[in-house]
Write a protein that holds these residues in place. Sequence first.
Motif, PDB file in Angstrom:
ATOM      1  N   GLN B  35       0.858  -1.188   0.000  1.00 35.77           N
ATOM      2  CA  GLN B  35       0.000   0.000   0.000  1.00 35.77           C
ATOM      3  C   GLN B  35       0.888   1.229   0.000  1.00 35.77           C
ATOM      4  O   GLN B  35       1.955   1.230   0.598  1.00 35.77           O
ATOM      5  N   VAL B  40       0.598  -1.922   4.672  1.00 39.15           N
ATOM      6  CA  VAL B  40      -0.199  -2.089   5.882  1.00 39.15           C
ATOM      7  C   VAL B  40       0.059  -3.475   6.460  1.00 39.15           C
ATOM      8  O   VAL B  40      -0.150  -4.481   5.784  1.00 39.15           O
ATOM      9  N   GLY B  63     -10.154  -2.306  12.594  1.00 32.14           N
ATOM     10  CA  GLY B  63      -8.858  -2.238  11.940  1.00 32.14           C
ATOM     11  C   GLY B  63      -7.798  -3.068  12.628  1.00 32.14           C
ATOM     12  O   GLY B  63      -6.639  -3.090  12.214  1.00 32.14           O
TER      13      GLY B  63
HETATM   14  N1  LIG Z   1      -7.157  -5.072   0.827  1.00 32.04           N
HETATM   15  C1  LIG Z   1      -6.551  -4.283   1.720  1.00 32.04           C
HETATM   16  N2  LIG Z   1      -5.601  -3.437   1.306  1.00 32.04           N
HETATM   17  C2  LIG Z   1      -4.988  -2.651   2.190  1.00 32.04           C
HETATM   18  N3  LIG Z   1      -5.248  -2.623   3.477  1.00 32.04           N
HETATM   19  C3  LIG Z   1      -6.186  -3.468   3.940  1.00 32.04           C
HETATM   20  C4  LIG Z   1      -6.904  -4.324   3.089  1.00 32.04           C
HETATM   21  N4  LIG Z   1      -7.786  -5.033   3.831  1.00 32.04           N
HETATM   22  C5  LIG Z   1      -7.630  -4.632   5.095  1.00 32.04           C
HETATM   23  N5  LIG Z   1      -6.677  -3.685   5.172  1.00 32.04           N
HETATM   24  C6  LIG Z   1      -6.184  -3.032   6.394  1.00 32.04           C
HETATM   25  O1  LIG Z   1      -5.804  -4.028   7.275  1.00 32.04           O
HETATM   26  C7  LIG Z   1      -6.146  -3.665   8.575  1.00 32.04           C
HETATM   27  C8  LIG Z   1      -7.019  -4.745   9.226  1.00 32.04           C
HETATM   28  O2  LIG Z   1      -8.261  -4.745   8.545  1.00 32.04           O
HETATM   29  P1  LIG Z   1      -9.441  -5.722   8.947  1.00 32.04           P
HETATM   30  O3  LIG Z   1     -10.516  -5.533   8.000  1.00 32.04           O
HETATM   31  O4  LIG Z   1      -8.900  -7.070   9.122  1.00 32.04           O
HETATM   32  O5  LIG Z   1      -9.846  -5.139  10.377  1.00 32.04           O
HETATM   33  P2  LIG Z   1     -11.093  -5.532  11.280  1.00 32.04           P
HETATM   34  O6  LIG Z   1     -10.548  -5.830  12.616  1.00 32.04           O
HETATM   35  O7  LIG Z   1     -11.891  -6.562  10.637  1.00 32.04           O
HETATM   36  O8  LIG Z   1     -11.865  -4.176  11.325  1.00 32.04           O
HETATM   37  P3  LIG Z   1     -13.454  -3.960  11.503  1.00 32.04           P
HETATM   38  O9  LIG Z   1     -13.734  -4.225  12.938  1.00 32.04           O
HETATM   39  O10 LIG Z   1     -13.639  -2.520  11.150  1.00 32.04           O
HETATM   40  O11 LIG Z   1     -14.110  -4.884  10.583  1.00 32.04           O
HETATM   41  C9  LIG Z   1      -6.832  -2.328   8.485  1.00 32.04           C
HETATM   42  O12 LIG Z   1      -5.873  -1.325   8.768  1.00 32.04           O
HETATM   43  C10 LIG Z   1      -7.266  -2.250   7.080  1.00 32.04           C
HETATM   44  O13 LIG Z   1      -7.277  -0.922   6.643  1.00 32.04           O
END
Ligand SMILES: Nc1ncnc2c1ncn2[C@@H]1O[C@H](COP(=O)(O)OP(=O)(O)OP(=O)(O)O)[C@@H](O)[C@H]1O
Lengths: 422, 250
Positions: B35, B40, B63
């Motif tokens: 990214q 990330v 996140g």
């Molecule tokens: N395809 C992607 N490309 C870049 N960054 C990503 C991608 N998918 C997730 N992220 C990043 O990875 C991190 C973890 O995301 P994830 O969706 O697993 O979090 P989460 O715990 O499920 O959040 P939420 O509770 O909001 O669903 C975040 O910072 C997100 O922005």
Amino acid sequence: MGRLPTLAWLALRNLGREFRRSALTAAAMALGLALLIWSRSLADGAHEDWIDAGVRLGEGHVTFTASGYRDSKSLDDRLSAAQLEVALRALGEVEFPDAFATAPPLASVRVETRGLASSPDGALPVFIVGVQPSVEPGFSRLGEEVVDGRYLEEGDRLHAFIGASLAERLGVRTGSRMVLTAQSASGDIEGQLVRVVGTYRTGVQGLDESLVHILLATARAWLGVEGATSVAVLLPNSTFTDPVRGELDSATRPDGIQVVGWPESLPDLYAALQLDDGGDWAFHVILFIIVALAILNAIFMSVLNRKRELGLLRALGLSGGETGLVVYIEGVLLTGASGIVGVALGMVIVFVFFRDGMDLSGLMPDDINFGGIAFDPVMVPVIQARHVVQSVLLTATIGLAASLFPAWHAARLDPAESVKVE
Amino acid sequence: MATNAATRSAADRAGPDGPADHAVRTEALWKIYPQEPRPVEAVRGVDLTVERGEFVAMAGPSGSGKTTVLNLLGGLTRPTRGKVWIDGLELSALPDRKLAAVRQNHIGFVFQSYNLLPMLTALENAEFTLMLQGVPARERRERVLRLFHEIGLEGMEHRRPFKLSGGQQQRVAVARAVLGAPALVLADEPTANLDSTTAEALLDVMQQLNRDKGTTFVFSTHDPRVMKRAGRLIRLVDGRIAEDVVRGGG
Ligand SMILES: Nc1ncnc2c1ncn2[C@@H]1O[C@H](COP(=O)(O)OP(=O)(O)OP(=O)(O)O)[C@@H](O)[C@H]1O
Ligand SMILES: [Mg+2]
């Protein structure tokens, strides 16, 4: 692949769910195909008319001559009586499918020569053709263009049927006498006194000024010929030309007989038709590229709209390839349905609305002619199976090609990304 | 430790440490998304073992990597580094096609929403995995109908998803996930779009299936009431396991 039925089932359900979109896409394709079939059939109909008019000028769809005659145009290279018999027997053995048996082939045996026509007013070069009055009226149809008098009949031993322009220039009319002069088979210049039995006008200057018909028997006696210079054959329609020519050629070649088809004997007409066909195809391909883009757009948009669903299929255990295949099968089904509907629609348009032809006389000048061939302003469509198949193949190719990109895109979707889409 | 997974014979499969009796196991799992301006690091070295029959909640701030971890466990995303074993099968070496087969036969997914294929009825959605697995039509109908009866979906069989309530849709998704007899069901915030009563009801169904059929569940949630129902609670912070508490019961 054992899962193909499941994937096909999914594709079918997808199409069913987006029925309106599917139907619109298929309708676009079907309409394109129907239009293609219709315009091909009109073009084929027009071409058949041109060919018909062209071959009736004298050469027929196929022509027998002795080998060498085409180049020399000399009576020395004529068909002997024996060769004539061989040629006619070979023609009698050609079999035509029942569906076309309505019009059996028509063979016109001819003795042709260049010569002079003289009257007290002067002399003009002419093309003299000795014909059988029983056959010729159905062949050249000169007898339908009579201005004055009548066409030749059996027993008109010392008569000639001539163009109105020639008659004017020679200062003769029906009932007048004139002298035809030409070189006979023995090499001497021989004259033949004939009486004008009638005059014709085709509107084609080259014919009206120089083509003279006399009886075959008269020509034979006058020129000292037993056989003929050529046998011109009209077939039920032009599609028979190639196969029949081939069959006749192999049957008669050993006897020193040459058989040519109209594309060879009327090269200008053939070239003009090829050019016209080429233009049509270019137009159709462009039309279909536009249709293809519409289809591609429709399928591709539906893939973008269903990203979430396609991601779900991946989560449930479909591979990328299988997911792409589902989308591709949708394209195949759409194309198939369009093909069936398109052919049916095309046939309906041709047979229901244009059965009696399309009259273009309002769009054309009155006496349009082209290379000595008069146009008929009424275009009667002709369905040629070969061209329908070509149209269907074109549609299928384009439908299947247009589905490739969306399918490929679907196959490459990242499943984790796709299920995130709300 | 829950061990009511006796129906599975895993003795013939070997994990990193002998016969794999685990539903899922990860080792030094990393997921880095390339990214701009900087990559990330969504998951940073997760070591996790879930035994058969567990009922695990995964919590953590937005996140923190919950969704990413679940997708890694289910073979929906490939890790940047580290390994995942499902039923003793190591996923990182598997080609796409095999990975799809693992998702089909060893994993059940339940997402937050839009879990169902809109062109299929509730019954067809629920039997979809069985269909892919090649279970004969009659048998899968029977199994779906029986389960629908057990989880209160009777009469919904022939409805399209858009004619089902959110809770009913989620229950159909859970039914589909469970019916394939997976090693574990991964549910990403399955109750996030439901009101609290409906959420409780869905949890009831999941718990019931966990108890009666021994299905292993790992689900993420923001809801403290949902966390309370879990037998084990894992807290993720910044892509790492910050807390892992087994509370028994479940
Ligand atoms: N395809 C992607 N490309 C870049 N960054 C990503 C991608 N998918 C997730 N992220 C990043 O990875 C991190 C973890 O995301 P994830 O969706 O697993 O979090 P989460 O715990 O499920 O959040 P939420 O509770 O909001 O669903 C975040 O910072 C997100 O922005
Ligand atoms: Mg998430």
